[in-house]
Write a protein that holds these residues in place. Structure first.
Motif, short mmCIF file in Angstrom:
data_model
loop_
_atom_site.label_atom_id
_atom_site.label_comp_id
_atom_site.label_asym_id
_atom_site.label_seq_id
_atom_site.Cartn_x
_atom_site.Cartn_y
_atom_site.Cartn_z
N ALA A 104 0.85 -1.18 0.00
CA ALA A 104 0.00 0.00 0.00
C ALA A 104 0.89 1.24 0.00
N HIS A 105 1.20 1.71 -1.18
CA HIS A 105 2.15 2.81 -1.33
C HIS A 105 1.71 4.04 -0.53
N ASN A 106 2.67 4.61 0.17
CA ASN A 106 2.44 5.84 0.93
C ASN A 106 3.02 7.00 0.12
N ASP A 129 -0.41 0.65 -5.83
CA ASP A 129 0.73 -0.27 -5.91
C ASP A 129 0.93 -0.77 -7.34
N PRO A 130 2.18 -1.11 -7.67
CA PRO A 130 2.40 -1.78 -8.96
C PRO A 130 1.70 -3.15 -8.97
N THR A 131 1.31 -3.59 -10.14
CA THR A 131 0.77 -4.95 -10.28
C THR A 131 1.92 -5.94 -10.19
N ARG A 140 21.99 -2.96 -11.63
CA ARG A 140 22.73 -3.36 -10.42
C ARG A 140 22.42 -2.41 -9.25
N LEU A 141 21.14 -2.14 -9.07
CA LEU A 141 20.70 -1.26 -7.99
C LEU A 141 20.42 -2.07 -6.73
N VAL A 142 20.55 -1.43 -5.59
CA VAL A 142 20.25 -2.07 -4.30
C VAL A 142 18.90 -1.55 -3.83
N PRO A 143 17.88 -2.41 -3.79
CA PRO A 143 16.54 -1.95 -3.41
C PRO A 143 16.43 -1.66 -1.91
N LEU A 144 15.60 -0.69 -1.60
CA LEU A 144 15.16 -0.43 -0.22
C LEU A 144 13.64 -0.53 -0.26
N MET A 145 13.11 -1.59 0.32
CA MET A 145 11.68 -1.86 0.24
C MET A 145 11.01 -1.52 1.58
N ASP A 146 9.71 -1.24 1.51
CA ASP A 146 8.94 -0.88 2.71
C ASP A 146 7.70 -1.76 2.78
N SER A 147 7.58 -2.47 3.89
CA SER A 147 6.41 -3.33 4.10
C SER A 147 5.68 -2.86 5.35
N ALA A 148 4.72 -1.97 5.17
CA ALA A 148 4.00 -1.40 6.31
C ALA A 148 2.57 -1.93 6.41
N TYR A 149 2.12 -2.70 5.41
CA TYR A 149 0.72 -3.12 5.35
C TYR A 149 0.56 -4.62 5.12
N GLN A 150 1.57 -5.42 5.37
CA GLN A 150 1.46 -6.83 5.02
C GLN A 150 0.23 -7.47 5.66
N GLY A 151 -0.63 -8.01 4.83
CA GLY A 151 -1.86 -8.63 5.32
C GLY A 151 -3.02 -7.66 5.43
N TYR A 152 -2.72 -6.39 5.61
CA TYR A 152 -3.76 -5.38 5.78
C TYR A 152 -4.15 -4.76 4.43
N ALA A 153 -3.26 -4.87 3.46
CA ALA A 153 -3.55 -4.30 2.14
C ALA A 153 -4.59 -5.14 1.40
N THR A 179 -11.51 2.74 -5.34
CA THR A 179 -11.42 1.29 -5.18
C THR A 179 -10.15 0.71 -5.79
N ASP A 180 -9.50 1.45 -6.68
CA ASP A 180 -8.23 0.99 -7.25
C ASP A 180 -7.12 1.08 -6.21
N GLN A 181 -7.20 2.07 -5.35
CA GLN A 181 -6.19 2.25 -4.30
C GLN A 181 -6.40 1.22 -3.19
N ILE A 182 -5.36 1.01 -2.40
CA ILE A 182 -5.47 0.08 -1.28
C ILE A 182 -4.87 0.72 -0.03
N GLY A 183 -5.14 0.12 1.12
CA GLY A 183 -4.62 0.64 2.38
C GLY A 183 -5.63 1.53 3.08
N MET A 184 -5.18 2.16 4.15
CA MET A 184 -6.06 2.95 5.01
C MET A 184 -6.40 4.32 4.45
N PHE A 185 -5.59 4.80 3.50
CA PHE A 185 -5.74 6.18 3.04
C PHE A 185 -6.14 6.23 1.57
N SER A 186 -6.75 7.34 1.20
CA SER A 186 -7.13 7.53 -0.20
C SER A 186 -6.81 8.95 -0.63
N PHE A 187 -6.25 9.07 -1.82
CA PHE A 187 -6.14 10.37 -2.47
C PHE A 187 -7.45 10.57 -3.22
N THR A 188 -8.29 11.45 -2.71
CA THR A 188 -9.64 11.60 -3.25
C THR A 188 -9.68 12.33 -4.58
#
Length: 221
Positions: A1-3, A8-10, A25-38, A163-172
C-alpha cells in the motif's frame, strides 16, 4: 500500500521493476507497512519481497507492525538486510551496529514482546490472520460503498480510483478549496491535498460523507 497514494504496482509491473533494477545493479530499499492489511493475505502482500529474494537481490526491507498489529503507539518494526552469504551478513551487521549505537543503542522492547507473543504462538498467529483479513475486508467495503455513493449522487468526475487504491488512506482527487470547505462547513477532516483516512468511515456515516463531498464539489468547482 504505497504511501501516500495507495497505488501499488501490479505483479507484472513488479517483475518489470525488478528486471530494470537487476540490469542496473541497484540495491533496493523496500517498505512493508501493510502486510496482510492491504489485501487481506499475508502471502499476496509479500509478493514483491519474495520476488526480489528469488531473483538473488541483496536488499534492505523495512517492516512495520504498527498498522497490521494495531501497535501505533509502539511503532514496532525492523530492518531486514538480505545478503547472499554469511560473510556479507556479518559485515553488514557490524556496520549497522555502528550506525545504531550513537542513535538509540537499545530499542524499546515492549512492542517487540507483543509481536513475538502473537507471531510466535501458532494459535494466536492463526487468530491474528483471521482478524487481519477482517480489518482489510472492512476497508475494502468502505471503499466500495464510498465509490458507489459518490457515483449514485452524481459527484463530478470519475471515482474508480477510490477502489483501485489500497490501504487505510485515499487520495480523493479533491481540490484544496473543496477540502477546506469539507473541514470548515462539514467538519470532515482531511489533508488539503485531498488525502483522507478511510478508517473513520463506516456504513452509518458514509451517506453524510458522500453528501458533504458532493456539496463541497458543487460549491467549489
Amino acid at each position: 500500500a504505497h504511501n501516500p497514494t495507495g497505488v501499488d504496482p501490479t505483479e507484472e509491473q513488479w517483475k518489470e521493476i525488478a528486471n530494470v533494477m537487476k540490469e542496473r545493479r541497484l540495491v533496493p530499499l523496500m517498505d512493508s507497512a501493510y502486510q496482510g492489511y492491504a489485501s487481506g493475505s499475508l502471502d499476496k502482500d509479500a509478493f514483491a519481497v519474495r520476488l526480489f529474494v528469488s531473483m538473488g537481490f541483496e536488499f534492505f526491507m523495512c517492516q512495520s507492525f504498527a498498522k497490521n498489529l494495531g501497535l501505533y503507539g509502539e511503532r514496532i518494526g525492523m530492518l531486514h538486510v538480505v545478503c547472499n552469504s554469511a560473510d556479507e551478513a556479518a559485515k553488514t551487521l557490524s556496520q549497522l551496529k555502528m550506525v545504531i549505537r550513537p542513535m538509540y543503542s537499545s530499542p524499546p522492547i515492549h512492542g517487540a514482546h507483543l509481536v513475538k507473543k502473537i507471531l510466535g504462538d501458532p494459535a494466536k498467529f492463526e487468530a491474528w490472520k483471521v482478524e487481519l483479513k477482517g480489518m482489510a475486508d472492512r476497508i475494502h467495503e468502505v471503499r466500495n460503498l464510498l465509490r458507489k455513493g459518490l457515483e449514485e449522487k452524481g459527484a463530478p468526475g470519475t471515482w474508480n480510483h477510490v477502489t483501485d487504491q489500497i490501504g487505510m488512506f485515499s487520495f480523493t482527487g479533491l481540490t484544496q478549496p473543496q477540502c477546506e470547505r469539507l473541514i470548515k462547513e462539514h467538519h470532515i477532516y482531511l489533508m488539503t491535498t485531498g488525502r483522507i483516512s478511510l478508517a473513520g468511515l463506516n456504513k452509518n456515516n458514509i451517506p453524510y460523507m458522500v453528501d458533504s463531498v458532493v456539496e463541497s464539489m458543487k460549491s467549489c468547482p
